[in-house]
Design a protein around this motif. Structure first.
Motif, short mmCIF file in Angstrom:
data_model
loop_
_atom_site.label_atom_id
_atom_site.label_comp_id
_atom_site.label_asym_id
_atom_site.label_seq_id
_atom_site.Cartn_x
_atom_site.Cartn_y
_atom_site.Cartn_z
N ALA A 1 32.98 45.81 22.03
CA ALA A 1 34.20 45.09 22.42
C ALA A 1 35.18 46.03 23.11
N TRP A 2 35.38 47.22 22.55
CA TRP A 2 36.31 48.18 23.16
C TRP A 2 35.80 48.66 24.52
N GLY A 3 34.50 48.73 24.71
CA GLY A 3 33.96 49.10 26.01
C GLY A 3 34.36 48.11 27.10
N TRP A 4 34.40 46.83 26.74
CA TRP A 4 34.79 45.79 27.69
C TRP A 4 36.28 45.84 28.03
N ALA A 5 37.07 46.51 27.19
CA ALA A 5 38.52 46.57 27.44
C ALA A 5 38.85 47.30 28.74
N PHE A 6 38.02 48.27 29.14
CA PHE A 6 38.32 49.05 30.35
C PHE A 6 38.40 48.17 31.60
N PRO A 7 37.37 47.40 31.93
CA PRO A 7 37.51 46.54 33.12
C PRO A 7 38.54 45.43 32.95
N LEU A 8 38.69 44.91 31.73
CA LEU A 8 39.65 43.83 31.51
C LEU A 8 41.08 44.28 31.77
N ILE A 9 41.40 45.51 31.40
CA ILE A 9 42.75 46.04 31.65
C ILE A 9 42.99 46.17 33.16
N LYS A 10 42.00 46.71 33.86
CA LYS A 10 42.14 46.88 35.30
C LYS A 10 42.28 45.51 36.00
N VAL A 11 41.47 44.54 35.60
CA VAL A 11 41.55 43.20 36.18
C VAL A 11 42.90 42.57 35.83
N GLY A 12 43.35 42.78 34.58
CA GLY A 12 44.64 42.24 34.17
C GLY A 12 45.80 42.82 34.98
N PHE A 13 45.78 44.13 35.21
CA PHE A 13 46.80 44.75 36.04
C PHE A 13 46.83 44.11 37.43
N SER A 14 45.65 43.95 38.01
CA SER A 14 45.57 43.38 39.36
C SER A 14 46.05 41.93 39.38
N ALA A 15 45.63 41.15 38.38
CA ALA A 15 46.00 39.73 38.34
C ALA A 15 47.50 39.55 38.18
N PHE A 16 48.11 40.36 37.33
CA PHE A 16 49.56 40.26 37.09
C PHE A 16 50.37 41.01 38.15
#
Length: 299
Positions: free
Chosen positions: A23-38
């Motif tokens: 689960a924590w491994g998936w956090a890396f791309p999700l944070i980057k995508v979240g930054f871009s989306a917001f």
């Protein structure tokens, strides 16, 4: 004969630890995508703190709600226990993820995931120095040396394949140190309060201590949209499930036995970042990730 907790049974230790690590491994791309989306850019420190704070405060409230519904005790022994809880919240959430989010916005997700594995080696070595249940052996030393060589391998090659930066790699290293120290503090947390309740408090308090200065620095979520909200919801779920499981495992098992599974985080993080973000997969990432992820063979 006392009944063995499910969190101490070898098979379930593996299952729960792997669940948290993946689960924590998936956090890396999700944070980057979240930054871009917001539309949160690299120079928007306040917004990054706000984004992180919302994630952890919400995750903490979920953990506390589940703990309350399951009838867990919210009692603490002494006033000093609350000071320890505050220190744990600062180390485990506020400082840890302040450094992490700053570093993530100045580094590729795959590179950050591998570098972040430094915390695993640190916690294994520090646990041997702090706890009698964790013994330093030649196999652990060899395993840590192999894993750490993977981190050094990140800085092989020319500028086109990525080099050390203080705002990127430096912040991820500080995040790894905070992570290792908070891992050690979890044992003390479990002696003062129910570990699920303590985890909920630490995430909520630590999240609020990110939200408040984030707002003070003018932080906002400039472009609220469905993709950004989905990423945020997934990150909240990752934090709630990951920290609850991991901290419980740390409270009733030798620290090194649990932390070893975090060696999968850089492998999952590097692969998912390259797949989800379209980042260039440099050959040295495979070499570094392999070393960082396979060190547990020698544990």
């Amino acid at each position: 004969m006392p009944k063995t907790s499910i969190f101490q049974r070898p098979m379930w230790v593996v299952v729960f630890a792997l669940t948290a690590a993946i689960a924590w491994g998936w956090a890396f791309p999700l944070i980057k995508v979240g930054f871009s989306a917001f539309a949160i850019t690299a120079d928007m420190t306040g917004s990054k703190m706000l984004f992180a704070g919302i994630r952890f405060a919400a995750a903490g409230l979920i953990v506390l709600s589940v703990a309350r519904s399951n009838g867990r005790s919210f009692k603490t022994g002494k006033t000093s226990d609350w000071w320890f809880l505050l220190a744990f919240a600062l180390m485990n959430t506020t400082f840890h993820y302040f450094f992490f989010y700053i570093g993530m916005s100045h580094s590729e997700g795959s590179r950050a995931a591998i570098l972040n594995s430094l915390s695993t080696f640190l916690v294994v070595l520090l646990a041997c120095a702090c706890f009698k249940s964790d013994k330093l052996t030649s196999r652990k030393i060899l395993g840590c040396a192999i894993g750490f060589s993977g981190i050094l391998a990140l800085n092989l090659g020319g500028a086109e394949s990525g080099q050390f930066t203080w705002l990127g790699d430096g912040m991820i290293i500080l995040n790894a140190v905070c992570s290792a120290l908070s891992n050690l503090m979890t044992r003390g947390l479990s002696r003062r309060i129910d570990v699920f309740v303590g985890t909920g408090y630490s995430l909520t308090i630590g999240g609020l201590l990110l939200i408040l200065p984030g707002l003070a620095f003018g932080g906002t979520l400039p472009n609220i949209n469905l993709l950004g909200m989905v990423c945020l919801m997934l990150l909240i779920a990752i934090s709630a499930v990951g920290f609850a499981l991991y901290n419980k495992l740390l409270s009733c098992n030798p620290v090194g036995r649990v932390a070893i599974y975090n060696s999968l985080i850089p492998v999952v993080g590097a692969i998912t970042s390259c797949l989800c973000l379209g980042e260039t997969f440099h050959l040295k990432y495979a070499f570094a990730g392999g070393l960082a992820g396979s060190w547990h063979i020698h544990y």
